[in-house]
Design an enzyme around this catalytic site. Structure first.
Site, PDB file in Angstrom:
ATOM      1  N   ASP A  30       0.852  -1.189   0.000  1.00  6.88           N
ATOM      2  CA  ASP A  30       0.000   0.000   0.000  1.00  6.88           C
ATOM      3  C   ASP A  30       0.895   1.248   0.000  1.00  6.88           C
ATOM      4  O   ASP A  30       1.883   1.310   0.725  1.00  6.88           O
ATOM      5  CB  ASP A  30      -0.917  -0.007   1.230  1.00  6.88           C
ATOM      6  CG  ASP A  30      -2.060   0.976   1.094  1.00  6.88           C
ATOM      7  OD1 ASP A  30      -3.215   0.526   1.029  1.00  6.88           O
ATOM      8  OD2 ASP A  30      -1.794   2.210   1.040  1.00  6.88           O
ATOM      9  N   ASN A  86     -12.973  -3.230   2.656  1.00  6.62           N
ATOM     10  CA  ASN A  86     -13.940  -2.162   2.848  1.00  6.62           C
ATOM     11  C   ASN A  86     -14.914  -2.218   1.676  1.00  6.62           C
ATOM     12  O   ASN A  86     -14.492  -2.069   0.524  1.00  6.62           O
ATOM     13  CB  ASN A  86     -13.227  -0.805   2.901  1.00  6.62           C
ATOM     14  CG  ASN A  86     -12.279  -0.700   4.083  1.00  6.62           C
ATOM     15  OD1 ASN A  86     -12.563  -1.237   5.160  1.00  6.62           O
ATOM     16  ND2 ASN A  86     -11.147  -0.041   3.894  1.00  6.62           N
ATOM     17  N   GLY A  92     -15.468   2.925   3.907  1.00  7.06           N
ATOM     18  CA  GLY A  92     -14.111   3.394   3.680  1.00  7.06           C
ATOM     19  C   GLY A  92     -13.498   2.972   2.356  1.00  7.06           C
ATOM     20  O   GLY A  92     -12.304   3.169   2.136  1.00  7.06           O
ATOM     21  N   GLN A  93     -14.302   2.390   1.474  1.00  5.12           N
ATOM     22  CA  GLN A  93     -13.752   1.980   0.175  1.00  5.12           C
ATOM     23  C   GLN A  93     -13.494   3.211  -0.691  1.00  5.12           C
ATOM     24  O   GLN A  93     -14.406   3.993  -0.954  1.00  5.12           O
ATOM     25  CB  GLN A  93     -14.706   1.020  -0.559  1.00  5.12           C
ATOM     26  CG  GLN A  93     -14.107   0.500  -1.864  1.00  5.12           C
ATOM     27  CD  GLN A  93     -14.972  -0.549  -2.561  1.00  5.12           C
ATOM     28  OE1 GLN A  93     -16.109  -0.807  -2.149  1.00  5.12           O
ATOM     29  NE2 GLN A  93     -14.420  -1.156  -3.592  1.00  5.12           N
ATOM     30  N   SER A  94     -12.246   3.376  -1.115  1.00  7.40           N
ATOM     31  CA  SER A  94     -11.892   4.529  -1.949  1.00  7.40           C
ATOM     32  C   SER A  94     -11.503   4.111  -3.360  1.00  7.40           C
ATOM     33  O   SER A  94     -11.464   4.955  -4.257  1.00  7.40           O
ATOM     34  CB  SER A  94     -10.745   5.326  -1.311  1.00  7.40           C
ATOM     35  OG  SER A  94      -9.580   4.532  -1.205  1.00  7.40           O
ATOM     36  N   HIS A  99     -10.566  -5.378  -3.216  1.00  5.95           N
ATOM     37  CA  HIS A  99      -9.224  -5.576  -2.667  1.00  5.95           C
ATOM     38  C   HIS A  99      -9.318  -5.886  -1.185  1.00  5.95           C
ATOM     39  O   HIS A  99     -10.240  -5.439  -0.501  1.00  5.95           O
ATOM     40  CB  HIS A  99      -8.328  -4.355  -2.890  1.00  5.95           C
ATOM     41  CG  HIS A  99      -8.918  -3.065  -2.391  1.00  5.95           C
ATOM     42  ND1 HIS A  99      -9.894  -2.377  -3.077  1.00  5.95           N
ATOM     43  CD2 HIS A  99      -8.681  -2.346  -1.262  1.00  5.95           C
ATOM     44  CE1 HIS A  99     -10.222  -1.280  -2.409  1.00  5.95           C
ATOM     45  NE2 HIS A  99      -9.512  -1.248  -1.291  1.00  5.95           N
ATOM     46  N   HIS A 101      -7.055  -5.738   2.390  1.00  5.02           N
ATOM     47  CA  HIS A 101      -5.878  -5.186   3.067  1.00  5.02           C
ATOM     48  C   HIS A 101      -5.332  -6.291   3.966  1.00  5.02           C
ATOM     49  O   HIS A 101      -6.081  -6.847   4.779  1.00  5.02           O
ATOM     50  CB  HIS A 101      -6.268  -4.016   3.966  1.00  5.02           C
ATOM     51  CG  HIS A 101      -6.864  -2.834   3.255  1.00  5.02           C
ATOM     52  ND1 HIS A 101      -6.165  -1.668   3.031  1.00  5.02           N
ATOM     53  CD2 HIS A 101      -8.102  -2.636   2.725  1.00  5.02           C
ATOM     54  CE1 HIS A 101      -6.954  -0.800   2.393  1.00  5.02           C
ATOM     55  NE2 HIS A 101      -8.135  -1.366   2.204  1.00  5.02           N
TER      56      HIS A 101
HETATM   57  P1  AMP Z   1      -9.760   1.383   0.381  1.00 13.34           P
HETATM   58  O1  AMP Z   1      -9.783   2.732   1.035  1.00 13.34           O
HETATM   59  O2  AMP Z   1     -10.205   0.260   1.234  1.00 13.34           O
HETATM   60  O3  AMP Z   1     -10.452   1.434  -0.965  1.00 13.34           O
HETATM   61  O4  AMP Z   1      -8.221   1.075   0.098  1.00 13.34           O
HETATM   62  C1  AMP Z   1      -7.527   1.549  -1.000  1.00 13.34           C
HETATM   63  C2  AMP Z   1      -6.076   1.494  -0.642  1.00 13.34           C
HETATM   64  O5  AMP Z   1      -5.322   1.521  -1.835  1.00 13.34           O
HETATM   65  C3  AMP Z   1      -5.600   2.667   0.236  1.00 13.34           C
HETATM   66  O6  AMP Z   1      -5.029   2.133   1.430  1.00 13.34           O
HETATM   67  C4  AMP Z   1      -4.567   3.373  -0.641  1.00 13.34           C
HETATM   68  O7  AMP Z   1      -3.475   3.855   0.106  1.00 13.34           O
HETATM   69  C5  AMP Z   1      -4.155   2.278  -1.610  1.00 13.34           C
HETATM   70  N1  AMP Z   1      -3.727   2.726  -2.913  1.00 13.34           N
HETATM   71  C6  AMP Z   1      -4.410   3.523  -3.763  1.00 13.34           C
HETATM   72  N2  AMP Z   1      -3.708   3.711  -4.897  1.00 13.34           N
HETATM   73  C7  AMP Z   1      -2.566   3.000  -4.763  1.00 13.34           C
HETATM   74  C8  AMP Z   1      -1.419   2.788  -5.584  1.00 13.34           C
HETATM   75  N3  AMP Z   1      -1.330   3.350  -6.802  1.00 13.34           N
HETATM   76  N4  AMP Z   1      -0.425   2.004  -5.115  1.00 13.34           N
HETATM   77  C9  AMP Z   1      -0.519   1.444  -3.900  1.00 13.34           C
HETATM   78  N5  AMP Z   1      -1.569   1.591  -3.073  1.00 13.34           N
HETATM   79  C10 AMP Z   1      -2.571   2.371  -3.488  1.00 13.34           C
END
Ligand code: AMP
Ligand code: ZN
Length: 113
Positions: A30, A86, A92-94, A99, A101
């Site tokens: 991450d 998430n 909290g899914q962004s 995916h 964690h």
């Molecule tokens: P979520 O908030 O559960 O959707 O988790 C998305 C995760 O992806 C976050 O912890 C970000 O830091 C990580 N993330 C987003 N873009 C990248 C990237 N290009 N390389 C590595 N991690 C990333």
């Protein structure tokens, strides 16, 4: 899927620190770690979120969990790690590509925040 950062990492178009990959799964560090070990585990095939997976994805979902166990061993955190997803913005899914964690290397509180 176009404009999906995790699809781009899975295809090799965007660089990431890959710690594991196989025919179906890619895992990478991450970029914003919240634990000493923080790995993102994704299916190569785009699925929006866990709730969007269906019966046809059952084998792939199993492979993701098996990969998590292998990655924990590779990174020597197999005795204490957390695997979490998430599902949806409210959780909290962004990034809208399924995916998990994998978190380890510090005390993990329960319940999580
Ligand atoms: P979520 O908030 O559960 O959707 O988790 C998305 C995760 O992806 C976050 O912890 C970000 O830091 C990580 N993330 C987003 N873009 C990248 C990237 N290009 N390389 C590595 N991690 C990333
Ligand atoms: Zn994607």
């Amino acid at each position: 899927m176009a404009d999906c950062i995790f699809c781009s990492i899975a295809s090799g178009e965007v660089n990431a620190k890959v710690v594991y990959d196989d025919a179906d799964v890619v895992a990478f560090l991450d970029r914003n770690p919240v634990a000493p070990t923080h790995v993102i585990i994704v299916p190569r095939r785009h699925i929006d979120r866990l709730g969007a997976a269906g019966e046809a994805d059952a084998e792939l979902l199993g492979k993701l969990q098996l990969a998590a166990g292998k990655i924990a061993k590779i990174l020597k955190v197999e005795n204490a790690f957390r695997l979490v997803t998430n599902n949806g913005k409210g959780a909290g899914q962004s990034v809208d590509h399924l995916h998990y964690h994998l978190l380890a290397g510090r005390k993990l509180l329960w319940p999580p925040g």
